[in-house]
Design a protein around this motif. Structure first.
Motif, short mmCIF file in Angstrom:
data_model
loop_
_atom_site.label_atom_id
_atom_site.label_comp_id
_atom_site.label_asym_id
_atom_site.label_seq_id
_atom_site.Cartn_x
_atom_site.Cartn_y
_atom_site.Cartn_z
N THR A 1 5.69 3.57 -8.10
CA THR A 1 6.39 3.28 -9.35
C THR A 1 7.81 3.82 -9.32
O THR A 1 8.76 3.14 -9.74
CB THR A 1 5.62 3.88 -10.53
N ASN B 1 9.87 1.76 -6.20
CA ASN B 1 9.97 0.31 -6.33
C ASN B 1 10.41 -0.14 -7.72
O ASN B 1 11.18 -1.10 -7.85
CB ASN B 1 8.62 -0.33 -6.01
N GLN B 2 9.93 0.54 -8.74
CA GLN B 2 10.21 0.11 -10.11
C GLN B 2 11.38 0.88 -10.73
O GLN B 2 12.38 0.29 -11.13
CB GLN B 2 8.97 0.28 -10.98
N THR C 1 14.69 0.22 -8.92
CA THR C 1 15.30 -1.06 -9.26
C THR C 1 15.97 -1.00 -10.63
O THR C 1 17.10 -1.49 -10.82
CB THR C 1 14.24 -2.17 -9.24
N ASN D 1 16.93 -8.67 -6.70
CA ASN D 1 15.85 -7.70 -6.63
C ASN D 1 14.78 -8.20 -5.66
O ASN D 1 14.28 -9.32 -5.81
CB ASN D 1 15.22 -7.49 -8.01
N SER E 1 11.27 -8.37 -4.59
CA SER E 1 9.90 -8.17 -5.08
C SER E 1 8.94 -8.47 -3.93
O SER E 1 9.14 -7.97 -2.82
CB SER E 1 9.64 -9.05 -6.30
N SER F 1 3.99 -2.25 -9.10
CA SER F 1 5.44 -2.03 -9.07
C SER F 1 6.20 -3.32 -8.83
O SER F 1 7.28 -3.52 -9.39
CB SER F 1 5.78 -0.99 -8.00
N LYS F 2 5.66 -4.20 -8.00
CA LYS F 2 6.38 -5.44 -7.72
C LYS F 2 6.27 -6.47 -8.84
O LYS F 2 7.20 -7.26 -9.05
CB LYS F 2 5.89 -6.03 -6.39
N ALA G 1 6.35 -5.44 -11.85
CA ALA G 1 7.36 -4.87 -12.73
C ALA G 1 8.76 -5.34 -12.34
O ALA G 1 9.58 -5.66 -13.20
CB ALA G 1 7.29 -3.34 -12.70
N VAL G 2 9.04 -5.39 -11.04
CA VAL G 2 10.34 -5.87 -10.57
C VAL G 2 10.55 -7.32 -11.02
O VAL G 2 11.63 -7.70 -11.46
CB VAL G 2 10.45 -5.74 -9.05
N MET H 1 11.25 -7.21 -14.82
CA MET H 1 12.56 -6.64 -15.12
C MET H 1 13.68 -7.60 -14.74
O MET H 1 14.72 -7.64 -15.41
CB MET H 1 12.74 -5.31 -14.38
N SER I 1 15.17 -12.76 -8.34
CA SER I 1 14.24 -12.01 -7.49
C SER I 1 13.80 -12.84 -6.30
O SER I 1 13.62 -14.06 -6.39
CB SER I 1 13.02 -11.53 -8.29
#
Length: 243
Positions: A107, A110-111, A114, A135, A137, A154-155, A157-158, A161, A178
């Motif tokens: 988290t 990766n998150q 970013t 980004n 992902s 986490s990915k 989340a990317v 976001m 992304s």
């Protein structure tokens, strides 16, 4: 072909793998590049290879202060036009074996990394008058995968976001997209055995691993004026793995 002549780009996680190939292609296109990474020896070596157009600084993407330093260095080279959030960690672990520390490590890098990167570059891109953020992902954010709950979370989340930032930053003339790589032939795959990676390739319709150069070509396009009407897009480059 120098279509990015004089523009400045910042690559987080740029010392090797995907980030290193992105740096090489950007320099070939006439850009100036700042690469940031915790892998200092490899980052310094890449900057030496690429010459005066490339600078390196240590960058822990979970550190707000180091992000500020990275943006400041980039602006000494000219107007900042683009950011690639490329830094990441990946350790496949089943759900019931994933401890809190491992989940939080994914988290944070990766998150949170970013998020901090996007936030850090916005004022500089506003001074430039335009900007592009890419980004990195993963295809796990399009279809998920077993034994990778921390990485998957986490990915995803990317991915989310990216869309939120794209909506918010479009009025500021900053685009955010992304990229979702499938299995790519980089050191990240070393967390699995050779036999496991070969089995994974057999699940890919194109029947091979992707290359860092192929991902870098897509990133270059998303940073360039050729993608000027693209924002909030999610692009898989995975040999059909997410089908």
């Amino acid at each position: 072909m120098n279509r990015l002549q004089g523009r400045v780009f910042l690559i987080a996680g740029g010392a090797r793998g995907l980030g290193a190939e992105q740096a090489r292609l950007l320099v070939d296109a006439g850009a100036k590049v700042v690469i940031g990474d915790v892998l200092e020896a490899e980052g310094e070596a890449l900057a030496s290879e690429l010459g005066a157009a490339c600078s390196f600084l240590p960058l822990d993407v979970t550190s707000e202060a180091q992000w500020s330093d990275a943006v400041a260095l980039a602006e000494t080279l000219g107007r900042l036009h683009g950011l690639v959030n490329n830094a990441g960690v990946y350790k496949p672990v089943p759900l019931v074996e994933t401890d809190t520390a491992e989940f939080e490590r994914h988290t944070r890098v990766n998150q949170l990394g970013t998020f901090l990167g996007m936030r850090a570059v916005v004022p500089a891109m506003e001074r430039t008058g335009t900007g592009a953020i890419v980004n990195i992902s993963s295809t796990v954010a399009l279809r998920s995968a077993p034994n990778a709950i921390a990485y998957t979370a986490s990915k995803w989340a990317v991915r989310g976001m990216t869309k939120a930032a794209a909506l918010e930053l479009a009025p500021r003339n900053i685009r955010v997209n992304s990229v979702h790589p499938g299995p790519i032939d980089t050191d990240m795959l070393n967390v699995r055995t050779r036999e496991e990676n070969l089995r994974r390739v057999q699940q890919v319709p194109i029947k091979r691993l992707g290359t860092a150069r192929e991902i870098a070509g897509l990133v270059l396009f998303l940073l360039s004026d050729g993608s000027a009407y693209m924002t909030g897009s999610e692009i898989a480059m995975d040999g059909g793995a997410a089908l």
